[in-house]
Design an enzyme around this catalytic site. Structure first.
Site, PDB file in Angstrom:
ATOM      1  N   GLY A 116      83.852  32.387 -18.650  1.00 44.43           N
ATOM      2  CA  GLY A 116      84.259  31.439 -17.423  1.00 44.43           C
ATOM      3  C   GLY A 116      85.638  31.056 -18.070  1.00 44.43           C
ATOM      4  O   GLY A 116      86.283  30.979 -17.078  1.00 44.43           O
TER       5      GLY A 116
ATOM      6  N   GLN B  10      78.587  27.478 -13.004  1.00 44.70           N
ATOM      7  CA  GLN B  10      77.311  26.710 -12.833  1.00 44.70           C
ATOM      8  C   GLN B  10      76.638  27.040 -11.642  1.00 44.70           C
ATOM      9  O   GLN B  10      75.523  26.807 -11.444  1.00 44.70           O
ATOM     10  CB  GLN B  10      77.620  25.290 -12.756  1.00 44.70           C
ATOM     11  CG  GLN B  10      78.193  24.731 -14.155  1.00 44.70           C
ATOM     12  CD  GLN B  10      77.109  24.912 -15.284  1.00 44.70           C
ATOM     13  OE1 GLN B  10      75.822  24.982 -15.173  1.00 44.70           O
ATOM     14  NE2 GLN B  10      77.721  24.927 -16.683  1.00 44.70           N
TER      15      GLN B  10
ATOM     16  N   SER C 104      80.241  33.461 -15.563  1.00 43.98           N
ATOM     17  CA  SER C 104      80.082  33.473 -17.051  1.00 43.98           C
ATOM     18  C   SER C 104      78.685  33.935 -17.211  1.00 43.98           C
ATOM     19  O   SER C 104      77.730  33.236 -16.764  1.00 43.98           O
ATOM     20  CB  SER C 104      80.251  32.403 -17.933  1.00 43.98           C
ATOM     21  OG  SER C 104      80.135  32.306 -19.022  1.00 43.98           O
ATOM     22  N   ALA C 105      78.439  35.037 -17.929  1.00 47.31           N
ATOM     23  CA  ALA C 105      76.960  35.428 -17.944  1.00 47.31           C
ATOM     24  C   ALA C 105      75.959  34.800 -18.825  1.00 47.31           C
ATOM     25  O   ALA C 105      74.705  34.708 -18.666  1.00 47.31           O
ATOM     26  CB  ALA C 105      77.162  37.000 -18.778  1.00 47.31           C
TER      27      ALA C 105
ATOM     28  N   THR D  41      89.628  46.748 -24.759  1.00 44.90           N
ATOM     29  CA  THR D  41      88.515  47.891 -24.563  1.00 44.90           C
ATOM     30  C   THR D  41      87.187  46.718 -24.053  1.00 44.90           C
ATOM     31  O   THR D  41      87.035  45.711 -24.689  1.00 44.90           O
ATOM     32  CB  THR D  41      88.156  48.416 -26.140  1.00 44.90           C
ATOM     33  OG1 THR D  41      89.394  49.044 -26.514  1.00 44.90           O
ATOM     34  CG2 THR D  41      86.915  49.333 -26.092  1.00 44.90           C
TER      35      THR D  41
ATOM     36  N   CYS E 163      82.012  15.623 -26.321  1.00 46.32           N
ATOM     37  CA  CYS E 163      83.079  15.143 -27.159  1.00 46.32           C
ATOM     38  C   CYS E 163      84.025  15.755 -27.870  1.00 46.32           C
ATOM     39  O   CYS E 163      84.026  16.383 -28.853  1.00 46.32           O
ATOM     40  CB  CYS E 163      82.170  14.416 -28.547  1.00 46.32           C
ATOM     41  SG  CYS E 163      80.910  13.350 -27.954  1.00 46.32           S
TER      42      CYS E 163
HETATM   43  C1  LIG Z   1      82.101  24.788 -14.755  1.00 53.55           C
HETATM   44  C2  LIG Z   1      82.500  25.586 -16.015  1.00 53.55           C
HETATM   45  N1  LIG Z   1      83.210  26.419 -15.978  1.00 53.55           N
HETATM   46  C3  LIG Z   1      83.762  27.049 -16.903  1.00 53.55           C
HETATM   47  C4  LIG Z   1      82.973  27.155 -18.011  1.00 53.55           C
HETATM   48  C5  LIG Z   1      83.657  28.216 -19.169  1.00 53.55           C
HETATM   49  O1  LIG Z   1      82.577  29.230 -19.350  1.00 53.55           O
HETATM   50  P1  LIG Z   1      82.723  29.737 -20.938  1.00 53.55           P
HETATM   51  O2  LIG Z   1      81.768  29.088 -21.566  1.00 53.55           O
HETATM   52  O3  LIG Z   1      81.894  31.204 -20.157  1.00 53.55           O
HETATM   53  O4  LIG Z   1      83.991  30.201 -21.485  1.00 53.55           O
HETATM   54  C6  LIG Z   1      81.829  26.309 -18.184  1.00 53.55           C
HETATM   55  C7  LIG Z   1      81.250  26.135 -19.609  1.00 53.55           C
HETATM   56  O5  LIG Z   1      80.458  25.365 -19.773  1.00 53.55           O
HETATM   57  C8  LIG Z   1      81.552  25.414 -17.080  1.00 53.55           C
HETATM   58  O6  LIG Z   1      80.573  24.522 -17.142  1.00 53.55           O
END
Ligand SMILES: Cc1ncc(COP(=O)(O)O)c(C=O)c1O
Length: 416
Positions: free
Chosen positions: A95, A205, A225-226, A263, A354
């Site tokens: 993500g 999310q 994000s997987a 890659t 935090c």
């Molecule tokens: C709303 C949102 N965007 C992006 C991310 C980042 O994703 P990643 O942990 O895969 O980098 C998160 C992770 O908590 C998220 O909750």
């Protein structure tokens, strides 16, 4: 009544509490917005790809073609689930990278069209940080504030558009309070007002939890994000609509149409595709079950402790995510509650991450105008499709006992 505990004292008291309370349960993982547990079948799929299709997908020989076939099949799976074209899926490391690529890549590419960006004050840091960097590079940014439930109005987005606006970035489901933004409404209005505006959605999310607009209509870029849907960590994707260009962040061998060199993580991508497919199967039914568990959790805790505050959309409201709950226990410290629950095998998180440099706690709760006491006493409970009603019943009991005990303890300390 001040229910805060000094930290050292707190740790000791939490330890005492654990030995006092007799309820022993197995682990209940309720921190699924931070990450989810890898599904065993997904792990096996990733292992299979690593074992059998280990060739570099860019290599010309048979082994390379096997790797390439895994990428092609996985890309098709994601594209089909989203109702978009295969060529519109770019594999990334998650993500954070997808958000960075969309925001930095689009803004820098289209800078000559204008230098104004619109986003919200409650985005994830992987959106806010690149946007701050763009501000340093001379972009002007409008940060939209949510209402007290963490909701952004489509009208506010529309009103913020200027002739020089090039990009709007709004998250679908907020990771801290579960507010669900009206993405379809926003996209329809945006294109009506300024057809050349580009719209990015952080769907990290929401992907696999609630439906996205069919064919991602009106959306130009979307991040997933997987590891948020029981897939492998370090794997994600960016949907980038055909014709939309980005300045790449990673330069090298020109993988992913030259937009993301490096890659490809074939095993991770194979696992992500299977996890995505699984999370879309029976999504509506699962969401209804999660909504029911969320309702039960919130109504029970509210009945037992009427002084608590629920942060985010009301119970059962469509504008709330089915799997995220945020509660303030004013006077208590979220961190203390997290550690006390941990002693009983329940894993939740504080409302405020935090991060170093954070002052005043969660930027999301601050933007929702919660009091400092409400912010300090916030915890997030996040469910997944693996969460069961029985786990929620046990969690309610333990949370209730823990909160009652913490309150009593502070009252005792206050009198001492
Ligand atoms: C709303 C949102 N965007 C992006 C991310 C980042 O994703 P990643 O942990 O895969 O980098 C998160 C992770 O908590 C998220 O909750």
């Amino acid at each position: 009544m001040d229910l805060r505990l000094p930290t050292n004292q707190c740790r000791q008291d939490v330890a005492d509490f654990s030995s006092e309370v007799k309820i022993m349960i197995k682990e209940i993982y309720l921190d699924n917005s931070a990450t989810t547990k890898l599904d065993p079948s997904v792990m096996e799929e990733a292992a299979r790809a690593a074992r059998e299709a280990y060739g570099n997908p860019s290599s010309l020989h048979r082994k390379g073609r096997e790797g390439e076939r895994v990428l092609t099949a996985s890309r098709k799976t994601l594209a089909d689930l989203l109702g978009v074209r295969e060529g519109e899926i770019i594999f990334t490391s998650g993500g954070t990278e997808s958000n960075n690529l969309a925001i930095l890549g689009i803004a820098r590419r289209y800078r000559r069209r204008g230098n104004h960006l619109i986003t919200t004050a409650i985005e994830h840091s992987s959106v806010l940080r690149p946007i701050q960097l763009l501000e340093e590079e001379g972009f002007e940014v409008s940060y939209l504030l949510p209402d007290s439930k963490g909701l952004i109005g489509a009208r506010e987005v529309l009103e913020a558009i200027k002739p020089e606006t090039i990009l709007v970035s709004v998250m679908h489901i907020n990771n801290e309070v579960g507010s669900r933004q009206p993405i379809a409404e926003i996209s329809a209005d945006l294109k009506g007002k300024k057809p050349d505006l580009l719209f990015h959605v952080d769907a990290v999310q929401s992907f696999g939890k609630v439906p996205l607009p069919p064919g991602l209509e009106g959306i130009d870029a979307l991040s997933i994000s997987a590891h948020k849907f029981h897939g492998p960590r370090g794997t994600g994707a960016l949907f980038l609509r055909e014709g939309v260009q980005v300045k790449p962040l990673l330069l090298g061998g020109g993988h992913e149409r030259g937009l993301r060199s490096g890659t490809e993580n074939t095993p991770g991508i194979a696992g992500m595709a299977l996890a995505a497919k699984q999370s879309f199967e029976g999504m509506g039914q699962k969401a209804a079950e999660l909504q029911e568990m969320k309702k039960r959790l919130l109504t029970s805790l509210k009945t037992k402790h009427p002084w608590i505050k629920i942060n985010g959309p009301e119970i059962g409201e469509k504008k709330g995510a089915p799997h995220i709950v945020n509660i303030s226990f004013p006077g208590l410290q979220g961190e203390v509650i997290v550690h006390a629950l941990e002693e009983h095998g329940i894993y939740v998180s504080t409302g405020s991450a935090c991060h170093s440099g954070d002052t005043g706690g969660s930027h999301v709760l601050q933007a929702m105008r919660l009091s400092p006491e409400e912010i300090a006493g916030a915890i997030r409970i996040s469910l997944s499709r693996h969460t069961t009603p029985e786990e929620i019943e046990n969690a309610i009991e333990i949370i209730h006992e823990t909160i009652s005990w913490l309150k009593q303890l502070h009252e005792k300390m206050g009198k001492a």
